[in-house]
Design an enzyme around this catalytic site. Structure first.
Site, mmCIF file in Angstrom:
data_model
loop_
_atom_site.group_PDB
_atom_site.id
_atom_site.type_symbol
_atom_site.label_atom_id
_atom_site.label_comp_id
_atom_site.label_asym_id
_atom_site.label_seq_id
_atom_site.Cartn_x
_atom_site.Cartn_y
_atom_site.Cartn_z
ATOM 1 N N LYS A 165 0.851 -1.181 0.000
ATOM 2 C CA LYS A 165 0.000 0.000 0.000
ATOM 3 C C LYS A 165 0.895 1.242 0.000
ATOM 4 O O LYS A 165 1.552 1.537 1.007
ATOM 5 C CB LYS A 165 -0.921 -0.037 1.218
ATOM 6 C CG LYS A 165 -1.937 -1.159 1.139
ATOM 7 C CD LYS A 165 -2.894 -0.916 -0.030
ATOM 8 C CE LYS A 165 -3.502 -2.194 -0.554
ATOM 9 N NZ LYS A 165 -4.311 -1.966 -1.760
ATOM 10 N N ASP A 193 0.598 -0.620 -4.999
ATOM 11 C CA ASP A 193 -0.778 -0.162 -5.228
ATOM 12 C C ASP A 193 -0.974 1.186 -4.549
ATOM 13 O O ASP A 193 -1.009 1.271 -3.321
ATOM 14 C CB ASP A 193 -1.765 -1.196 -4.677
ATOM 15 C CG ASP A 193 -3.211 -0.861 -5.024
ATOM 16 O OD1 ASP A 193 -3.447 0.197 -5.638
ATOM 17 O OD2 ASP A 193 -4.103 -1.670 -4.683
ATOM 18 N N GLU A 218 0.031 -0.156 -9.589
ATOM 19 C CA GLU A 218 -1.435 -0.309 -9.611
ATOM 20 C C GLU A 218 -2.138 1.005 -9.272
ATOM 21 O O GLU A 218 -1.809 1.651 -8.279
ATOM 22 C CB GLU A 218 -1.865 -1.407 -8.624
ATOM 23 C CG GLU A 218 -3.384 -1.626 -8.594
ATOM 24 C CD GLU A 218 -3.809 -2.932 -7.939
ATOM 25 O OE1 GLU A 218 -2.998 -3.885 -7.885
ATOM 26 O OE2 GLU A 218 -4.958 -3.001 -7.466
ATOM 27 N N ASP A 241 -7.529 -0.752 -11.194
ATOM 28 C CA ASP A 241 -8.463 -1.335 -10.227
ATOM 29 C C ASP A 241 -9.698 -0.438 -10.071
ATOM 30 O O ASP A 241 -10.727 -0.675 -10.710
ATOM 31 C CB ASP A 241 -7.732 -1.539 -8.887
ATOM 32 C CG ASP A 241 -8.591 -2.181 -7.810
ATOM 33 O OD1 ASP A 241 -9.815 -2.279 -7.999
ATOM 34 O OD2 ASP A 241 -8.054 -2.566 -6.756
ATOM 35 N N LYS A 265 -13.175 -6.987 -8.568
ATOM 36 C CA LYS A 265 -13.719 -7.319 -7.247
ATOM 37 C C LYS A 265 -15.189 -7.687 -7.401
ATOM 38 O O LYS A 265 -15.925 -7.003 -8.117
ATOM 39 C CB LYS A 265 -13.563 -6.124 -6.308
ATOM 40 C CG LYS A 265 -12.097 -5.777 -6.033
ATOM 41 C CD LYS A 265 -11.960 -4.604 -5.088
ATOM 42 C CE LYS A 265 -10.560 -4.498 -4.517
ATOM 43 N NZ LYS A 265 -9.545 -4.079 -5.490
HETATM 44 MG MG MG Z 1 -6.023 -2.213 -5.807
#
Ligand code: MG
Length: 367
Positions: A165, A193, A218, A241, A265
């Site tokens: 992250k 990401d 990402e 994403d 997702k």
């Molecule tokens: Mg992501």
């Protein structure tokens, strides 16, 4: 077979690591999850789960799942839960948008379809590939040293894929990527990401500063256009994403060659029926995928495992086992991680049995 009753439980899922932090100072300490049940006139019950990553990640929030079920539920009574295309059209006609509300219902109906057919959901989603699927571990945003220490620890537990992250201060993020990359070996996969946290020039700068590192970038920025501009200036493999939330955006991304891998997702797309459509399209177009959900416990992880294991392995970039991040188990029979991998149940449906003593009272009931 007809839907006779739709109900939901609210469950709190604390984290083993106490807090999960990502870009922009956002964090969650206890996840607010909704377990959705669909009961039919034959007595068969199917389950699903929807767990937003707080109210500030995607346009979704936990109480919205429950409110949406109360709104949508009455339109679905009397429908056949096994006729999933038809059921999804009924949901879309009754409630515009709100894919995350529909996701739990759709997953529960796939559970019923599998139970009725005597087949695991992954076999109905296209077929079971191999014995297990590779997991990534999300590394909460902390100091470079702490993130490197976490990666070394999870690597020792068997994980080989890591999602850092980042999306914070660019100089700190460069240090985070370098510190973690130093822990990895050949065959490991590293994703940085940013979760929309960088503005365009910061993203380009970070990526160019780690030009020599084997890392995927990402969702660096908030908008699709900013991400595309970054993508065109950097050498790294690129993942989208947050901005890919329906088939239209997926096709646009493909037309622009905007990504090498897409993160899909279940609740972002609106359930297993809709994510299957996107997944199958990615396979046809040659796009790699991380298949997962925003978060969840045993039920969400079971649904993710069935989706991931029914995907041709060369297209499955990674998936995840959220039930190993949280301290509460809501069902028996859910996938359990073994050396960085998990497997979908071989029992019919999702193959899980909810722990009613953990789920407690129903907070939504439509009948
Ligand atoms: Mg992501």
């Amino acid at each position: 077979m007809k839907i006779q009753r739709i109900f939901a439980h609210r469950i709190e899922l604390p984290l083993h690591e106490t807090t999960y932090r990502w870009s922009g100072g956002k964090s969650v300490t206890v996840f607010d999850s909704t377990v959705v049940g669909i009961e039919t006139d034959t007595g068969r019950v199917g389950y699903g789960e929807v767990c937003p990553l707080g109210p500030f990640y995607l346009p979704a929030y936990a109480e919205g799942v429950r409110a949406g079920l109360r709104e949508l539920g009455p339109h679905l009574l009397g429908e056949d839960p096994r006729q999933l295309g038809k059921l999804n059209r009924t949901m879309d006609a009754a409630l515009k948008g709100h894919p995350y509300v529909k996701s739990g219902i759709d997953i529960a109906c796939w559970d019923i379809l599998g139970q009725s057919a005597g087949m695991p959901v992954c076999e109905l989603l296209g077929g079971r590939y191999g014995d297990s699927v590779p997991l990534y571990r999300a590394i909460s945003q902390e100091s470079p040293e702490e993130m490197a220490r976490k990666v070394a620890g999870y690597r020792a537990e068997g994980y080989r894929r890591f999602q850092l992250k980042v999306g914070g201060d660019p100089d700190l993020d460069i240090a985070r990527i370098r510190a973690v990359a130093a822990q990895l070996e050949s065959g490991d996969r590293l994703v940085a990401d940013a979760n929309t946290g960088w503005i365009q020039h910061e993203a380009v700068r970070v990526a160019k500063a780690v030009r020599d590192v084997d890392v995927y970038i990402e969702q660096p920025c908030l908008t699709y256009e900013e991400c595309l501009a970054v993508r065109r200036q950097i050498p790294h493999p690129f993942v989208l994403d947050e901005t890919i939330d329906d088939l239209g955006m997926l096709l646009r991304g493909r037309a622009d060659l905007a990504m090498d891998v897409v993160n899909l997702k279940i609740s972002k797309l609106g359930g297993l029926t809709k994510i299957k459509q996107a997944r199958d399209l990615c396979v046809s177009l040659g796009i790699g995928m991380t298949l997962e959900d925003s978060w969840g416990g045993d039920l969400a992880t079971a649904a993710i495992a069935h989706l991931a294991q029914s995907t041709p392995p060369e297209f499955l970039f990674s998936t995840t086992d959220f039930n190993s991040y949280v301290t509460v188990s809501t069902a028996e029979g859910a996938p359990q991680r073994v050396m960085g991998r998990m497997a979908a149940s071989r029992a019919p449906g999702l193959g899980i049995q909810p722990r009613m003593e953990v789920l407690g009272r129903r907070v939504v009931e439509v009948f």
